[in-house]
Design a protein around this motif. Structure first.
Motif, PDB file in Angstrom:
ATOM      1  N   LYS A 169      -6.458  33.724   2.359  1.00 43.76           N
ATOM      2  CA  LYS A 169      -7.441  33.352   1.331  1.00 43.76           C
ATOM      3  C   LYS A 169      -7.451  31.843   1.101  1.00 43.76           C
ATOM      4  CE  LYS A 169      -7.274  37.735  -1.215  1.00 43.76           C
ATOM      5  NZ  LYS A 169      -6.848  38.394  -2.476  1.00 43.76           N
ATOM      6  N   ALA A 170      -6.257  31.246   1.069  1.00 43.43           N
ATOM      7  CA  ALA A 170      -6.160  29.800   0.853  1.00 43.43           C
ATOM      8  C   ALA A 170      -6.788  29.042   2.024  1.00 43.43           C
ATOM      9  CB  ALA A 170      -4.702  29.386   0.684  1.00 43.43           C
ATOM     10  N   ALA A 171      -6.534  29.534   3.251  1.00 46.16           N
ATOM     11  CA  ALA A 171      -7.091  28.876   4.442  1.00 46.16           C
ATOM     12  C   ALA A 171      -8.619  28.956   4.446  1.00 46.16           C
ATOM     13  CB  ALA A 171      -6.522  29.515   5.703  1.00 46.16           C
ATOM     14  N   ILE A 172      -9.155  30.124   4.039  1.00 45.30           N
ATOM     15  CA  ILE A 172     -10.611  30.294   3.963  1.00 45.30           C
ATOM     16  C   ILE A 172     -11.203  29.327   2.949  1.00 45.30           C
ATOM     17  CG2 ILE A 172     -12.450  31.877   3.256  1.00 45.30           C
ATOM     18  CD1 ILE A 172     -10.729  34.161   4.403  1.00 45.30           C
ATOM     19  N   LYS A 173     -10.543  29.187   1.789  1.00 41.78           N
ATOM     20  CA  LYS A 173     -11.028  28.278   0.746  1.00 41.78           C
ATOM     21  C   LYS A 173     -10.995  26.829   1.220  1.00 41.78           C
ATOM     22  CE  LYS A 173     -12.022  29.499  -2.717  1.00 41.78           C
ATOM     23  NZ  LYS A 173     -13.367  29.892  -3.240  1.00 41.78           N
ATOM     24  N   ILE A 174      -9.929  26.460   1.946  1.00 39.54           N
ATOM     25  CA  ILE A 174      -9.839  25.097   2.501  1.00 39.54           C
ATOM     26  C   ILE A 174     -10.982  24.853   3.474  1.00 39.54           C
ATOM     27  CG2 ILE A 174      -8.465  23.576   3.985  1.00 39.54           C
ATOM     28  CD1 ILE A 174      -5.969  24.905   2.772  1.00 39.54           C
ATOM     29  N   ASN A 175     -11.262  25.853   4.308  1.00 36.45           N
ATOM     30  CA  ASN A 175     -12.372  25.742   5.262  1.00 36.45           C
ATOM     31  C   ASN A 175     -13.695  25.509   4.553  1.00 36.45           C
ATOM     32  OD1 ASN A 175     -12.126  25.786   8.114  1.00 36.45           O
ATOM     33  ND2 ASN A 175     -11.224  27.829   7.995  1.00 36.45           N
ATOM     34  N   GLU A 176     -13.939  26.295   3.503  1.00 36.58           N
ATOM     35  CA  GLU A 176     -15.200  26.187   2.765  1.00 36.58           C
ATOM     36  C   GLU A 176     -15.359  24.807   2.142  1.00 36.58           C
ATOM     37  OE1 GLU A 176     -15.053  29.332  -0.044  1.00 36.58           O
ATOM     38  OE2 GLU A 176     -15.554  30.908   1.407  1.00 36.58           O
ATOM     39  N   LYS A 177     -14.315  24.322   1.482  1.00 39.43           N
ATOM     40  CA  LYS A 177     -14.394  23.034   0.811  1.00 39.43           C
ATOM     41  C   LYS A 177     -14.498  21.887   1.817  1.00 39.43           C
ATOM     42  CE  LYS A 177     -14.170  24.912  -3.201  1.00 39.43           C
ATOM     43  NZ  LYS A 177     -15.416  24.996  -4.020  1.00 39.43           N
ATOM     44  N   THR A 178     -13.815  22.043   2.953  1.00 38.56           N
ATOM     45  CA  THR A 178     -13.905  21.014   3.999  1.00 38.56           C
ATOM     46  C   THR A 178     -15.316  20.940   4.556  1.00 38.56           C
ATOM     47  OG1 THR A 178     -11.588  21.420   4.589  1.00 38.56           O
ATOM     48  CG2 THR A 178     -12.913  20.204   6.169  1.00 38.56           C
ATOM     49  N   ASP A 179     -15.949  22.100   4.750  1.00 39.07           N
ATOM     50  CA  ASP A 179     -17.335  22.114   5.231  1.00 39.07           C
ATOM     51  C   ASP A 179     -18.257  21.373   4.268  1.00 39.07           C
ATOM     52  OD1 ASP A 179     -16.899  23.462   7.582  1.00 39.07           O
ATOM     53  OD2 ASP A 179     -17.240  25.447   6.719  1.00 39.07           O
ATOM     54  N   LYS A 180     -18.042  21.565   2.962  1.00 38.64           N
ATOM     55  CA  LYS A 180     -18.864  20.874   1.967  1.00 38.64           C
ATOM     56  C   LYS A 180     -18.664  19.362   2.039  1.00 38.64           C
ATOM     57  CE  LYS A 180     -19.434  24.581  -1.424  1.00 38.64           C
ATOM     58  NZ  LYS A 180     -19.258  24.996  -2.831  1.00 38.64           N
TER      59      LYS A 180
END
Length: 281
Positions: free
Chosen positions: A90-101
């Motif tokens: 879950k943390a890795a997915i959230k990091i991915n999302e924020k990095t994309d932004k």
């Protein structure tokens, strides 16, 4: 009325930039008078250039570590995808999302700096505009399942222009329509031709907060945001529409708005058929 910037070099090799404004007035039918003003904008232009240079350099420098962060998060997501390590996933997915932004934001800043120095490159290719609209709507429907998006009309044949840049414009208009609309709102995308039949058009209509008519003249300026967006604390930096308008301009097209406060908005862009359309076989 004439507004022109002129640059020249003095004998001591100092560069100067002047802004000249000229207006023709006719106080009497038989007379013509020109009113002119000359303003030295050298310092202002230099500060603008320094700001653009800083944005470009900073964006390039930030993009590299962000790419590494994203890649690391993707590795963690794959390595700990089992249920035992669900929190890590879950943390890795959230990091991915924020990095994309963040990467999207950096892309906007780089595009803005390239536009300022007329270096935004276009790479034309042949593709179906109808298919591109379908793909963009389908992708956003997965992200915003509560939003109802409808496509009306289609364009036969392919257009030959920069697919990535047109996709960038389309996604910006769709994202704005969703962002500035209430939950479960309707978004309508209409494809067609103008009345003369010499241009293809794409219109994105929403039923959101709208933009006051008095503010619409500033809408495509860099870093400018409407008061309605600020009042509702809607996130944004005011570059998306500026970049979109410049992309369409570089395709010899137009981007315009029809809106009013609390009346929703319709953003439409058009591209000349004679320059870009290829007829279906």
């Amino acid at each position: 009325m004439l507004n022109r910037e002129f640059s020249f070099e003095l004998p001591d090799h100092t560069k100067k930039i002047l802004l000249i404004n000229a207006r023709k007035v006719t106080p009497e039918p038989a007379s013509v008078i020109y009113l002119c003003s000359i303003q030295d904008i050298t310092e202002r232009s230099m500060l603008e250039q320094q700001k653009d240079d800083f944005i470009s350099i900073a964006s390039h420098e930030i993009r590299t570590p962000l790419t590494v962060i994203k890649a690391t998060a993707q590795i963690l997501q794959m390595r700990f995808k089992d249920a035992e390590h669900s929190e890590v996933t879950k943390a890795a997915i959230k990091i991915n999302e924020k990095t994309d932004k963040l990467l999207t934001l950096i892309g906007y800043l780089l595009d803005a700096s390239q536009i300022a120095v007329s270096e935004l490159v276009m790479r034309p290719e042949s593709f179906s505009l109808t298919q591109l609209v379908d793909e963009s709507v389908e992708e956003l429907a997965l992200i915003y399942p509560e939003t109802i998006m409808e496509i009306k009309g289609k364009i036969k044949g392919d257009i030959c222009t920069d697919r990535f840049r047109i996709s960038q414009v389309l996604n910006n208009l769709l994202n704005n329509a969703i962002k500035y609309s209430p939950p479960h709102a309707n978004i309508v995308v209409t494809l067609g031709k103008n009345k003369k039949g010499d241009q293809v058009t794409v219109a994105v209509k929403d039923y959101g907060i709208g933009i006051p008519k008095a503010e619409q003249k500033n809408l495509f300026k860099r870093f400018w945001r409407a008061s309605t967006a600020k009042q509702k604390n809607i996130a944004g930096i005011g570059l998306g529409l500026h970049i979109s308008s410049q992309i369409i301009k570089r395709h010899n097209g137009k981007l315009w708005l029809r809106s009013g406060k609390n009346e929703g908005s319709v953003f439409t862009f058009s591209i000349p058929i004679k320059e870009f359309i290829r007829t279906a076989q």
